[in-house]
Enzyme design. Structure first.
Site, PDB file in Angstrom:
ATOM      1  N   LYS A  81       0.850  -1.191   0.000  1.00  0.00           N
ATOM      2  CA  LYS A  81       0.000   0.000   0.000  1.00  0.00           C
ATOM      3  C   LYS A  81       0.886   1.242   0.000  1.00  0.00           C
ATOM      4  O   LYS A  81       1.718   1.416   0.885  1.00  0.00           O
ATOM      5  CB  LYS A  81      -0.904  -0.012   1.234  1.00  0.00           C
ATOM      6  N   THR A 352      -6.240   3.835  10.739  1.00  0.00           N
ATOM      7  CA  THR A 352      -5.455   4.095  11.952  1.00  0.00           C
ATOM      8  C   THR A 352      -5.719   3.119  13.095  1.00  0.00           C
ATOM      9  O   THR A 352      -5.051   3.206  14.124  1.00  0.00           O
ATOM     10  CB  THR A 352      -5.713   5.521  12.459  1.00  0.00           C
TER      11      THR A 352
END
Length: 515
Positions: A81, A352
């Site tokens: 990613k 997160t």
């Protein structure tokens, strides 16, 4: 950890990603002779398991716990990613990428983007994304690892992963048990508190036995069995700022080579995620129940998946999740620390959740108690975790608040909402001088804020005046050089698909995946 003092038995309550990350981490920090570690989990209690995207600090965590990149990717069906693409968060149909890593290097001690802003006012047309190698590579479906040579454009890159969170937990369980962590499969029927100091003394298990410990890590998810139910630590509700309170997750077949970035697409009542893995694609819809029913949200998600590509076949029934955004008033109290969802949840928009697990573990190790109750460092820990979550909160709010989806009730509401003073300050600094260096920056720093503020907020009125000191022709040449270096470096990179094929090869060629 020679100062562990009276703490000799660490009990982790709950498995899943948070529990086994905790077990793998502390089994690396302590030897079995220094600390007995027990993890108790119930097969009857499911885990949330929708978080499959990460941000760059995960690479450090894997190194700390002793999991090399190749093993992790092959074990979890993982992909690389390089950032997150946001579709429709400004004007409907617009898209930008929040890339990992830096844009161009500072010039004469001044942030690179100040010169780009100055050049734009002089008619320069190149988009900011052209100066991020991570962004250029992501759009081209390319991938390579960061280098340490500052002359190499790849030195500005950073990467994270997409992976199957349940498989990641399974891998970490193997690591932890291999280092002596004891797993107890039981359901907890009660929590016994010490009558003198109110700390947790033991857990009452469903087989009639009790499990005593010195310090407890609560990984029981939204329930917060220890930190909330037993110790009574309250919860700060942040729904005023982040009103999303539902999510649906649906896996689909892989119909193309996995792209090296996550996609977040704004929709009527929230946003949809797309996370490419090696064996399938993770999809979901995060939404606000005031603006759409669960049934309609599921219908909308399935319709969007069907419209995306004929090969996008659903592999399982939609899975629903309810949550309240916010955080515990204290992340650590008495002899208990909350890790993962038990400490709070800020929705998955910027991936997160897993970061907050590892951040909490690292801060816990750095402030490990000297005795069963160590109030000063417990308060310090809670303060550090609170500040981290508030910074992430502001970053997430900005995505919603800076939208230009006029005429849609949710988005109109978010655009006109009252925002925290800390975010107001950030927005004013950006508006007046293009600044994205803010107080208390830890996880989201200058390039991260710059990406979303340019991506959604548009051009600021000013820029750092020090950028005006450079000769205009010199500035133009340096901008041209950085832009061309990114373009040429990306062109020479291997495709993301070929890198994944190399990772899964039993005897990979030299140069490889131990980044």
């Amino acid at each position: 950890m020679e100062n562990a003092g009276k703490i000799s038995h660490l009990v982790i309550v709950g498995g899943g990603t948070a529990g086994w990350m905790s077990a793998a981490f502390f089994s690396k920090v302590f030897t079995p002779q220094q600390m007995k570690i027990t993890l108790v989990e119930s097969a009857d209690i499911g885990t949330v398991g929708v978080g499959e995207a990460t941000i760059p600090p995960i690479t450090f965590f894997n190194q700390v716990v002793g999991v090399d990149e190749r093993r992790m990717l092959t074990s979890t069906q993982g992909t690389y990613k390089l950032g997150i693409e946001f579709v429709g968060w400004g004007d409907p149909g617009d898209a930008y990428i929040h890339p990992f890593g830096n844009y161009g290097p500072p010039m004469d001690g001044v942030s690179f983007h100040a010169f780009w802003l100055r050049a734009r006012k002089l008619g320069y047309q190149a988009d900011l994304s052209e100066f991020s190698l991570s962004c250029v590579a992501a759009k081209a479906g390319k991938f390579d690892w960061r280098t340490e040579d500052p002359r190499d454009p790849r030195s500005a890159m950073a990467h994270a992963y997409h992976f199957d969170a349940s498989l990641y937990a399974k891998l970490l369980r193997e690591v932890a048990e291999g280092r002596g962590v004891k797993r107890v499969e039981r359901t907890i029927k009660g929590v016994n508190l010490d009558g003198l100091d109110g700390a947790i003394a033991s857990l009452a298990l469903d087989d009639g036995e009790t499990l005593a410990g010195d310090f407890f890590i609560d990984c029981t998810g939204f329930r917060g069995l220890l930190i909330g139910d037993a110790l009574g630590v309250g919860y700060d509700d942040w729904s005023e700022f982040l009103p999303a309170n539902r999510a649906i997750a649906v896996p689909t077949t892989r119909y193309e080579d996995p792209i090296p970035y996550t996609r977040a697409t704004a929709d009527t009542a929230g946003w949809r995620w797309r996370i490419p893995l090696q064996h399938r694609t993770g999809n979901g819809y995060v939404y606000v129940s005031d603006f759409i029913s669960d049934d309609q949200a599921a219908d909308d998600l399935l319709a969007a998946l069907a419209a995306e590509h004929p090969g996008n076949k659903v592999l399982a029934d939609p899975r629903f999740l309810r949550f309240t955004t916010g955080r515990r008033k204290k992340s650590r109290f008495k002899n208990c620390a909350a890790i993962g969802l038990s400490s709070g949840f800020l929705e998955p928009l910027e991936s997160t959740s897993i970061h907050l697990i590892q951040h909490g573990l690292i801060k816990l190790a750095g402030s490990f108690p000297l005795a069963k109750i160590d109030a000063p460092v417990a308060d310090l820990y809670s303060q550090m975790m609170g500040e981290e979550m508030e910074q992430i909160r502001d970053f997430l709010i900005y995505h919603y608040h800076a939208n230009r989806r006029v005429g849609q009730p949710l988005w109109d509401r978010m655009r006109h909402m009252t925002i925290p003073d800390s975010l107001k300050l950030k927005m004013e600094l950006f508006r007046t001088r293009g600044a994205t260096i803010f107080p208390n920056q830890t996880i989201f720093q200058e390039p991260n804020w710059l990406a979303i503020m340019i991506g959604q907020g548009g051009m600021p009125e000013g820029h750092d005046p020090l950028a005006n000191l450079m000769d205009e022709r010199v500035m133009a040449e340096r901008l041209r050089h950085v832009r061309m270096a990114c373009r040429q470096a990306a062109a020479q990179m291997p495709t993301h698909a070929s890198i994944l094929e190399r990772v899964s090869t039993p005897d990979p060629m030299k140069g490889t995946v131990d980044a």
